[in-house]
Design a protein around this motif. Structure first.
Motif, mmCIF file in Angstrom:
data_model
loop_
_atom_site.group_PDB
_atom_site.id
_atom_site.type_symbol
_atom_site.label_atom_id
_atom_site.label_comp_id
_atom_site.label_asym_id
_atom_site.label_seq_id
_atom_site.Cartn_x
_atom_site.Cartn_y
_atom_site.Cartn_z
ATOM 1 N N GLY A 73 5.494 24.310 33.835
ATOM 2 C CA GLY A 73 6.307 24.574 32.784
ATOM 3 C C GLY A 73 7.469 24.842 32.687
ATOM 4 N N SER A 74 7.731 25.131 34.144
ATOM 5 C CA SER A 74 9.593 25.122 34.914
ATOM 6 C C SER A 74 10.297 24.271 34.462
ATOM 7 N N ARG A 75 11.510 24.853 34.080
ATOM 8 C CA ARG A 75 12.382 23.807 33.419
ATOM 9 C C ARG A 75 13.504 23.758 33.892
ATOM 10 N N ILE A 76 13.424 22.666 34.208
ATOM 11 C CA ILE A 76 14.247 21.628 35.747
ATOM 12 C C ILE A 76 15.919 21.179 34.454
ATOM 13 N N ALA A 77 16.896 21.558 35.176
ATOM 14 C CA ALA A 77 18.256 20.931 34.406
ATOM 15 C C ALA A 77 18.929 19.850 34.918
ATOM 16 N N VAL A 78 19.406 18.891 33.458
ATOM 17 C CA VAL A 78 19.122 17.485 33.655
ATOM 18 C C VAL A 78 21.223 17.743 33.292
ATOM 19 N N VAL A 79 21.371 16.062 34.378
ATOM 20 C CA VAL A 79 23.007 16.592 34.724
ATOM 21 C C VAL A 79 23.767 15.507 35.269
ATOM 22 N N ALA A 80 24.464 14.949 35.180
ATOM 23 C CA ALA A 80 25.666 13.799 35.582
ATOM 24 C C ALA A 80 26.502 14.353 35.805
ATOM 25 N N PRO A 81 26.172 14.477 37.640
ATOM 26 C CA PRO A 81 27.204 14.547 38.014
ATOM 27 C C PRO A 81 28.274 13.313 39.098
ATOM 28 N N SER A 82 27.779 11.774 38.562
ATOM 29 C CA SER A 82 27.726 10.584 38.296
ATOM 30 C C SER A 82 28.119 10.057 37.028
ATOM 31 N N ARG A 83 27.612 9.223 37.154
ATOM 32 C CA ARG A 83 27.607 8.129 35.695
ATOM 33 C C ARG A 83 26.576 8.953 35.121
ATOM 34 N N PRO A 84 26.418 8.157 33.880
ATOM 35 C CA PRO A 84 25.672 8.541 32.659
ATOM 36 C C PRO A 84 24.606 7.773 32.653
ATOM 37 N N ILE A 85 23.385 7.710 31.427
ATOM 38 C CA ILE A 85 22.774 6.941 31.502
ATOM 39 C C ILE A 85 21.768 6.489 29.733
ATOM 40 N N ASP A 86 21.969 5.787 29.165
ATOM 41 C CA ASP A 86 21.430 5.871 27.103
ATOM 42 C C ASP A 86 20.643 6.776 27.167
ATOM 43 N N GLU A 87 21.076 7.114 25.766
ATOM 44 C CA GLU A 87 20.117 8.544 25.748
ATOM 45 C C GLU A 87 18.138 7.721 25.547
ATOM 46 N N SER A 88 18.326 6.242 25.282
ATOM 47 C CA SER A 88 16.946 6.042 25.266
ATOM 48 C C SER A 88 16.120 6.312 26.709
ATOM 49 N N ARG A 89 17.166 5.441 27.395
ATOM 50 C CA ARG A 89 16.188 5.692 28.983
ATOM 51 C C ARG A 89 16.567 7.382 29.157
ATOM 52 N N ARG A 90 17.086 8.209 28.897
ATOM 53 C CA ARG A 90 17.210 9.748 29.398
ATOM 54 C C ARG A 90 15.956 10.284 28.663
ATOM 55 N N ASN A 91 15.744 9.875 27.626
ATOM 56 C CA ASN A 91 14.347 10.602 26.533
ATOM 57 C C ASN A 91 12.405 9.723 27.364
ATOM 58 N N ARG A 92 13.359 8.860 28.350
ATOM 59 C CA ARG A 92 11.966 8.230 28.762
ATOM 60 C C ARG A 92 11.999 9.036 29.604
ATOM 61 N N ALA A 93 12.718 9.149 30.723
ATOM 62 C CA ALA A 93 12.759 9.756 31.344
ATOM 63 C C ALA A 93 12.829 11.301 31.434
ATOM 64 N N CYS A 94 12.931 11.665 30.239
ATOM 65 C CA CYS A 94 12.946 13.491 30.026
ATOM 66 C C CYS A 94 10.487 13.760 29.708
ATOM 67 N N GLN A 95 10.723 12.610 28.701
ATOM 68 C CA GLN A 95 8.843 12.345 28.189
ATOM 69 C C GLN A 95 8.645 12.603 29.704
ATOM 70 N N ARG A 96 8.227 12.227 30.618
ATOM 71 C CA ARG A 96 7.812 11.508 32.104
ATOM 72 C C ARG A 96 8.024 12.646 33.146
ATOM 73 N N LEU A 97 9.499 13.392 33.110
ATOM 74 C CA LEU A 97 9.124 14.583 33.288
ATOM 75 C C LEU A 97 8.232 15.827 32.650
ATOM 76 N N ARG A 98 7.706 15.968 31.136
ATOM 77 C CA ARG A 98 7.243 16.367 30.769
ATOM 78 C C ARG A 98 5.738 15.767 30.570
ATOM 79 N N GLU A 99 5.191 14.371 30.604
ATOM 80 C CA GLU A 99 3.662 14.237 30.485
ATOM 81 C C GLU A 99 2.893 13.941 31.717
ATOM 82 N N THR A 100 3.785 13.642 33.126
ATOM 83 C CA THR A 100 3.462 13.322 33.996
ATOM 84 C C THR A 100 3.118 14.701 35.304
ATOM 85 N N PHE A 101 4.651 15.675 34.793
ATOM 86 C CA PHE A 101 4.701 17.132 36.309
ATOM 87 C C PHE A 101 4.382 18.113 35.567
ATOM 88 N N GLY A 102 4.176 17.995 33.727
ATOM 89 C CA GLY A 102 4.714 19.523 32.932
ATOM 90 C C GLY A 102 5.836 20.127 33.171
#
Length: 340
Positions: A14-43
Motif C-alpha cells: 500500500g505504500s506510495r512510490i514516486a515514479v521519476v525520470a532522472p535520465s530518459r523517459p519511456i513511453d506511456e504504454s510501457r510505463r503503465n505496464r510497469a506501474c500495473q506490475r507494481l500494483r498487482e505483484t507488489f501491492g
C-alpha cells in the motif's frame, strides 16, 4: 573509513512510490505496464511525478528540473520510495543541481541502476543506501516478471536486507520483443567463478562500469581514498559491452591512483553480450576474457582481494537489486554472498 550509512525504512503493502525520470523517459504504454506490475505483484501505489510525464527533449534541456523532482520525491511525506523509469546516458549533468542536505534530511529508498548509478554514487557519498532496479527493464520485460527477480525485488522493497544472494537457475541477455511478447531464450546458469580464499566484508561501492568511469574522469563525486578502505567494489558492464582490455585499463588507472588497493573484495556482474546497437560482435568467450583482464590487474595492484564473477546483478537477467552502501560479505569457502 566509509561514511556511516542509513538504510531508508522499507516500504509496506500500500505504500506510495514516486515514479521519476532522472535520465530518459519511456513511453506511456510501457510505463503503465510497469506501474500495473507494481500494483498487482507488489501491492504498491505508483505516483507519477512531473519528469516521468515529459519527453526526452524536455528532460535533456532541464537537468535542474530533473534534480528537483528527485528532491521533491524524497521530501514528500506521503512517499515511501522513489523509482526511476529507466536509464540513459547523461545523468551526471543532474548531480550538480542536487541539494544533499534536503536528501539526507529525508532518507528514502531509491531504486535505479545503469545511468541512475550516478545518483546512487552521489547518495553513497552522503550515507544513503540505494537499490539497483528501474521500471524499465526490471519490471516490464517478459510475459511475467521472472521469479528470481521478483524474489529479490520484494526483499529490496519490504525487507531490511537482501540476505544471501543465491545463484539463479538460468540467465539471458536477449532483447525482449514488445511487439510479439514472445518469451526470450534462456540458458542454464554455468555458475560463478571465485578468486581468493579470504572471507571479506565491506560496504558496496560502484555499479555500472561506464558510470564509474565517468566519475573517475570528472573527479567531482569520488569518495576520498580513505572512505573506500575495506569496501567491496561492485561492477557490471551493461549493454555497452566494453572491450575487456578497456575494463582492465580503467582498473589499472584506479590502481595507479591508489584506489584499487583500498577494496577488500570485488563483485562482477554477469556481462551482457548482446545489444542491437552494438558496433562489434563480442566473442563467445567474452566473459572469460573479461575475467582474465580483471584478474590480471588485481594480481598486480591488489592480489589479496577476494573476487567473484558472473553474479546476478546488472543488465543481464535475472537480476538482484544490489544495494550500494550496504554491507556485503563474500565467503569463497561457502561460495556465498550475503548482503545486510
Amino acid at each position: 573509513m566509509p561514511p556511516q550509512f542509513t538504510t531508508p525504512p522499507p516500504l509496506e503493502p500500500g505504500s506510495r512510490i514516486a515514479v521519476v525520470a532522472p535520465s530518459r523517459p519511456i513511453d506511456e504504454s510501457r510505463r503503465n505496464r510497469a506501474c500495473q506490475r507494481l500494483r498487482e505483484t507488489f501491492g504498491l501505489e505508483p505516483v507519477i511525478f512531473e519528469t516521468a510525464r515529459r519527453d526526452w527533449e524536455w528532460l535533456r534541456d532541464n537537468s535542474r528540473a530533473r534534480a528537483e523532482d528527485i528532491v521533491d520525491a524524497f521530501e514528500d511525506p506521503s512517499i515511501d520510495g522513489v523509482i526511476a523509469v529507466t536509464g540513459g546516458d547523461d545523468q551526471i549533468r543532474v548531480l550538480k543541481h542536487l541539494d544533499p542536505e534536503r536528501l539526507t534530511a529525508n532518507p528514502t529508498r531509491f531504486y535505479g541502476f545503469s545511468d541512475n548509478d550516478n545518483l546512487r554514487l552521489f547518495l553513497w557519498n552522503h550515507g544513503i543506501v540505494s537499490y539497483g532496479a528501474t521500471l524499465h527493464p526490471t519490471l516490464i520485460l517478459d510475459p511475467e516478471i521472472h521469479p528470481y527477480t521478483e524474489r529479490y525485488l520484494r526483499r529490496a522493497f519490504f525487507d531490511d536486507a537482501l540476505g544471501v544472494v543465491e545463484p539463479a537457475p538460468e540467465w539471458t541477455d536477449r532483447w525482449f520483443d514488445f511487439d510479439t511478447g514472445e518469451p526470450r531464450e534462456w540458458y542454464e546458469n554455468p555458475g560463478r567463478t571465485w578468486h581468493g580464499d579470504e572471507r571479506v566484508s565491506g560496504t558496496l561501492w560502484g555499479g555500472c562500469f561506464s558510470i564509474v568511469k565517468w566519475h573517475l574522469q570528472t573527479d567531482r563525486y569520488l569518495p576520498t581514498p580513505d572512505e573506500l578502505d575495506g569496501a567491496i567494489l561492485a561492477l557490471e558492464t551493461s549493454e555497452d559491452v566494453p572491450l575487456p582490455r578497456e575494463v582492465g585499463y580503467t582498473l589499472r588507472s584506479m590502481g595507479e591512483r591508489g584506489l584499487l588497493q583500498r577494496f577488500d573484495g570485488l563483485v562482477m556482474g554477469r556481462p551482457q553480450t548482446y545489444s542491437p546497437e552494438l558496433e562489434w560482435e563480442p566473442p563467445a568467450d567474452y566473459g572469460e576474457q573479461l575475467r582474465e583482464a580483471v584478474l590480471s590487474v588485481l594480481s598486480e595492484y591488489n592480489p589479496e582481494a577476494t573476487a567473484v564473477f558472473d553474479v546476478e546483478f546488472g543488465h543481464a537477467d535475472p537480476s538482484v537489486p544490489l544495494p550500494l552502501g550496504a554491507k556485503a560479505t563474500l565467503d569463497p569457502t561457502a561460495e556465498e554472498i550475503h548482503v545486510e
